[in-house]
Motif scaffolding. Structure first.
Motif, mmCIF file in Angstrom:
data_model
loop_
_atom_site.group_PDB
_atom_site.id
_atom_site.type_symbol
_atom_site.label_atom_id
_atom_site.label_comp_id
_atom_site.label_asym_id
_atom_site.label_seq_id
_atom_site.Cartn_x
_atom_site.Cartn_y
_atom_site.Cartn_z
ATOM 1 N N ARG A 1 -50.132 -2.430 102.424
ATOM 2 C CA ARG A 1 -50.139 -1.039 101.977
ATOM 3 C C ARG A 1 -48.786 -0.331 102.137
ATOM 4 N NH1 ARG A 1 -54.774 1.679 100.811
ATOM 5 N NH2 ARG A 1 -56.699 0.454 100.896
ATOM 6 N N PRO A 2 -48.124 -0.409 103.306
ATOM 7 C CA PRO A 2 -46.859 0.329 103.446
ATOM 8 C C PRO A 2 -45.781 -0.065 102.420
ATOM 9 C CG PRO A 2 -47.727 -0.234 105.594
ATOM 10 C CD PRO A 2 -48.570 -0.973 104.603
ATOM 11 N N PRO A 3 -45.444 -1.359 102.278
ATOM 12 C CA PRO A 3 -44.404 -1.662 101.287
ATOM 13 C C PRO A 3 -44.818 -1.331 99.865
ATOM 14 C CG PRO A 3 -45.369 -3.689 102.148
ATOM 15 C CD PRO A 3 -45.861 -2.576 103.011
ATOM 16 N N VAL A 4 -46.094 -1.528 99.543
ATOM 17 C CA VAL A 4 -46.551 -1.203 98.187
ATOM 18 C C VAL A 4 -46.427 0.289 97.929
ATOM 19 C CG1 VAL A 4 -48.582 -1.124 96.678
ATOM 20 C CG2 VAL A 4 -48.042 -3.213 97.939
ATOM 21 N N ALA A 5 -46.715 1.115 98.934
ATOM 22 C CA ALA A 5 -46.572 2.560 98.750
ATOM 23 C C ALA A 5 -45.148 2.919 98.372
ATOM 24 C CB ALA A 5 -46.982 3.293 100.029
ATOM 25 N N PHE A 6 -44.176 2.322 99.060
ATOM 26 C CA PHE A 6 -42.779 2.634 98.758
ATOM 27 C C PHE A 6 -42.362 2.081 97.393
ATOM 28 C CE2 PHE A 6 -42.669 3.323 103.378
ATOM 29 C CZ PHE A 6 -41.988 4.531 103.413
ATOM 30 N N ILE A 7 -42.912 0.929 97.022
ATOM 31 C CA ILE A 7 -42.605 0.377 95.695
ATOM 32 C C ILE A 7 -43.162 1.301 94.611
ATOM 33 C CG2 ILE A 7 -43.049 -1.527 94.098
ATOM 34 C CD1 ILE A 7 -43.138 -3.364 96.617
ATOM 35 N N VAL A 8 -44.402 1.721 94.784
ATOM 36 C CA VAL A 8 -45.027 2.611 93.804
ATOM 37 C C VAL A 8 -44.270 3.939 93.735
ATOM 38 C CG1 VAL A 8 -47.101 3.986 93.319
ATOM 39 C CG2 VAL A 8 -47.321 1.597 94.020
ATOM 40 N N GLY A 9 -43.836 4.433 94.901
ATOM 41 C CA GLY A 9 -43.121 5.706 94.932
ATOM 42 C C GLY A 9 -41.844 5.692 94.120
ATOM 43 N N GLY A 10 -41.228 4.520 93.974
ATOM 44 C CA GLY A 10 -39.982 4.421 93.217
ATOM 45 C C GLY A 10 -40.128 3.758 91.868
ATOM 46 N N ALA A 11 -41.360 3.446 91.463
ATOM 47 C CA ALA A 11 -41.572 2.711 90.213
ATOM 48 C C ALA A 11 -41.391 3.607 88.998
ATOM 49 C CB ALA A 11 -42.962 2.083 90.199
ATOM 50 N N ALA A 12 -40.707 3.074 88.003
ATOM 51 C CA ALA A 12 -40.525 3.798 86.747
ATOM 52 C C ALA A 12 -41.818 3.769 85.938
ATOM 53 C CB ALA A 12 -39.391 3.162 85.946
ATOM 54 N N ASP A 13 -41.978 4.756 85.060
ATOM 55 C CA ASP A 13 -43.192 4.836 84.248
ATOM 56 C C ASP A 13 -43.474 3.556 83.453
ATOM 57 O OD1 ASP A 13 -43.848 7.321 85.164
ATOM 58 O OD2 ASP A 13 -43.017 8.421 83.448
ATOM 59 N N PRO A 14 -42.463 2.916 82.823
ATOM 60 C CA PRO A 14 -42.758 1.684 82.079
ATOM 61 C C PRO A 14 -43.340 0.582 82.959
ATOM 62 C CG PRO A 14 -40.609 2.539 81.446
ATOM 63 C CD PRO A 14 -41.058 3.332 82.629
ATOM 64 N N VAL A 15 -42.925 0.532 84.227
ATOM 65 C CA VAL A 15 -43.466 -0.478 85.144
ATOM 66 C C VAL A 15 -44.927 -0.171 85.451
ATOM 67 C CG1 VAL A 15 -43.249 -1.525 87.426
ATOM 68 C CG2 VAL A 15 -41.195 -0.906 86.141
ATOM 69 N N LEU A 16 -45.241 1.097 85.709
ATOM 70 C CA LEU A 16 -46.624 1.474 85.968
ATOM 71 C C LEU A 16 -47.491 1.196 84.745
ATOM 72 C CD1 LEU A 16 -46.012 4.884 87.796
ATOM 73 C CD2 LEU A 16 -46.575 2.686 88.855
ATOM 74 N N GLU A 17 -46.972 1.500 83.575
ATOM 75 C CA GLU A 17 -47.723 1.264 82.338
ATOM 76 C C GLU A 17 -47.958 -0.224 82.110
ATOM 77 O OE1 GLU A 17 -45.393 3.155 79.349
ATOM 78 O OE2 GLU A 17 -45.710 5.179 80.164
ATOM 79 N N ARG A 18 -46.990 -1.055 82.498
ATOM 80 C CA ARG A 18 -47.116 -2.501 82.317
ATOM 81 C C ARG A 18 -48.328 -3.038 83.063
ATOM 82 N NH1 ARG A 18 -41.932 -4.574 84.198
ATOM 83 N NH2 ARG A 18 -41.103 -3.512 82.369
ATOM 84 N N HIS A 19 -48.683 -2.370 84.159
ATOM 85 C CA HIS A 19 -49.802 -2.838 84.981
ATOM 86 C C HIS A 19 -51.037 -1.947 84.852
ATOM 87 C CE1 HIS A 19 -47.365 -5.868 86.968
ATOM 88 N NE2 HIS A 19 -46.411 -4.966 87.055
ATOM 89 N N GLY A 20 -50.990 -0.960 83.983
ATOM 90 C CA GLY A 20 -52.135 -0.093 83.785
ATOM 91 C C GLY A 20 -52.462 0.772 84.983
ATOM 92 N N ILE A 21 -51.439 1.137 85.746
ATOM 93 C CA ILE A 21 -51.636 1.966 86.931
ATOM 94 C C ILE A 21 -51.563 3.438 86.535
ATOM 95 C CG2 ILE A 21 -50.626 2.656 89.150
ATOM 96 C CD1 ILE A 21 -49.827 -0.275 89.507
ATOM 97 N N ASP A 22 -52.564 4.181 86.925
ATOM 98 C CA ASP A 22 -52.655 5.594 86.575
ATOM 99 C C ASP A 22 -51.476 6.371 87.151
ATOM 100 O OD1 ASP A 22 -54.286 7.944 85.588
ATOM 101 O OD2 ASP A 22 -54.127 8.448 87.725
ATOM 102 N N ARG A 23 -50.808 7.134 86.310
ATOM 103 C CA ARG A 23 -49.630 7.892 86.722
ATOM 104 C C ARG A 23 -49.985 8.933 87.779
ATOM 105 N NH1 ARG A 23 -44.460 7.492 87.587
ATOM 106 N NH2 ARG A 23 -45.178 8.386 89.504
ATOM 107 N N GLU A 24 -51.179 9.517 87.652
ATOM 108 C CA GLU A 24 -51.590 10.523 88.626
ATOM 109 C C GLU A 24 -51.804 9.888 90.001
ATOM 110 O OE1 GLU A 24 -55.178 13.799 89.303
ATOM 111 O OE2 GLU A 24 -54.794 12.946 87.313
ATOM 112 N N ALA A 25 -52.407 8.698 90.028
ATOM 113 C CA ALA A 25 -52.626 7.998 91.297
ATOM 114 C C ALA A 25 -51.293 7.637 91.946
ATOM 115 C CB ALA A 25 -53.458 6.740 91.073
ATOM 116 N N ALA A 26 -50.347 7.196 91.123
ATOM 117 C CA ALA A 26 -49.016 6.889 91.641
ATOM 118 C C ALA A 26 -48.335 8.155 92.133
ATOM 119 C CB ALA A 26 -48.171 6.222 90.565
#
Length: 344
Positions: free
Chosen positions: A240-265
């Motif tokens: 959880r801790p490293p993933v939180a920091f990765i998500v915190g710095g992830a660009a929108d195209p990366v989140l979209e590539r994995h179908g991760i909700d922008r609001e959740a991020a």
């Protein structure tokens, strides 16, 4: 892409085994982990660099004393907190005390961490490129004057490396990936998922098309967040801790590539910005862990390693490793052996 020969410490000729050791622990503890990684067949041990942890070069000196064959280097340092000439001297010192085992992991650094220090991360691609090209000249015994993303005048070193020091560029964006393939010895791709690695390799191939023959071989490594344990749930919780920091710095195209909700991020990012780490970690979803970490039992991680190796020449087993560091190093080695066909 052609990888380097990674057979010296027992791993497959076709895949480099590397590991990230984080100096959040005392230097002697990290040195012991490096010695264990060497015993377990890893080829390279990187000491991560964050201003709030122990100094990576001090820790690397202890790692050099505790090991005999594994290659060692910062993974990765940035040329903003420390002047590039000084970085070249520090890496050359590690090469000297390790009898020629140094590698140089260099990248632009985390923008938010640098902002905490009042540092503006300007012209990151030029600064990284000029840093390692300057280092190569200094390691060759040259006196260098440089005016560019930074300044150096009549700079030289009082020591020379025992041999060639490979340069690995930490990269995630398209321009840095392409530049590394054109000019460096290797790349540390900040990704764990095959979907991200496949995209990164498409950028790297563009750079390789412009790589001069005299530049020699190039190696691509997935610098992947990994959490491995005997219990799947424990491994995923530790992620959880490293993933939180990765998500915190992830660009929108990366989140979209994995179908991760922008609001959740955004919930994760907002909690991190407030400094509420526990809340941020609590906002990490299973989908985020799947996208940004290789987490699970030895068998699960071996399968994920195998999938990653369809795209890259090797893997850096990155933070957090697992809930029990020594156990995680042993399990990561087992998983790599299964993934590369080296299992007994």
């Amino acid at each position: 892409m052609s990888g380097t020969d990674s057979s010296a410490n027992g791993s497959s000729d076709d895949a480099t085994w590397a590991i990230e050791l984080t100096p959040e622990h005392p230097p002697d503890r990290v040195a012991g982990l490096a010695a264990l990684a060497e015993e377990e067949g890893f080829d390279v041990a990187f000491a991560s660099s964050h201003y709030f942890n122990r100094d990576p070069f001090v820790v690397l000196s202890r790692m050099a004393d505790a090991t005999n064959e594994i290659r060692l280097g910062p993974g990765v340092v940035n040329p903003y907190e420390t002047h590039p000439v000084k970085l070249a001297a520090q890496v050359a010192t590690i090469d000297e005390i390790s009898d020629g085992r140094a590698v140089f992991g260099v990248g632009a650094g985390d923008r938010s961490s640098l902002s905490n220090l009042g540092v503006d991360r300007d012209r990151p691609l030029r600064r990284v490129l000029e840093t390692f090209e300057l280092a190569r000249d200094l390691w060759a015994g040259e006196t260098v004057t440089h005016e560019g993303a930074f300044t150096a005048r009549d700079a030289s070193l009082n020591l020379e490396p025992a041999g060639e020091i490979p340069v690995y560029v930490g990269a995630q964006g398209p321009h840095m990936l392409r530049m590394s393939a054109k000019r460096a010895d290797g790349v540390l791709i900040n990704a764990a998922h095959p979907r991200d690695l496949e995209w990164a390799v498409s950028q790297i191939e563009q750079g390789l098309a412009e790589r001069p023959d005299e530049a020699g071989e190039f190696e691509s490594l997935a610098f992947a967040s990994v959490s491995v344990a005997g219990d799947e749930t424990a491994a995923r919780e530790a992620a959880r801790p490293p993933v939180a920091f990765i998500v915190g710095g992830a660009a929108d195209p990366v989140l979209e590539r994995h179908g991760i909700d922008r609001e959740a991020a955004g919930d994760v990012s907002a909690a991190l910005e407030r400094g509420d780490l526990n809340e941020a970690f609590g906002h990490v979803t299973p989908e985020m862990i799947d996208a940004f970490c290789i987490a699970g039992t030895t068998e699960t991680v071996a399968e994920r390693f195998e999938a990653a190796l369809e795209h890259v020449d090797g893997i850096v087993v990155g933070s957090p490793l697992g809930p029990d560091l020594e156990d995680a190093i042993e399990r990561a080695s087992e998983a790599l052996a299964e993934a590369t066909g080296d299992a007994a």
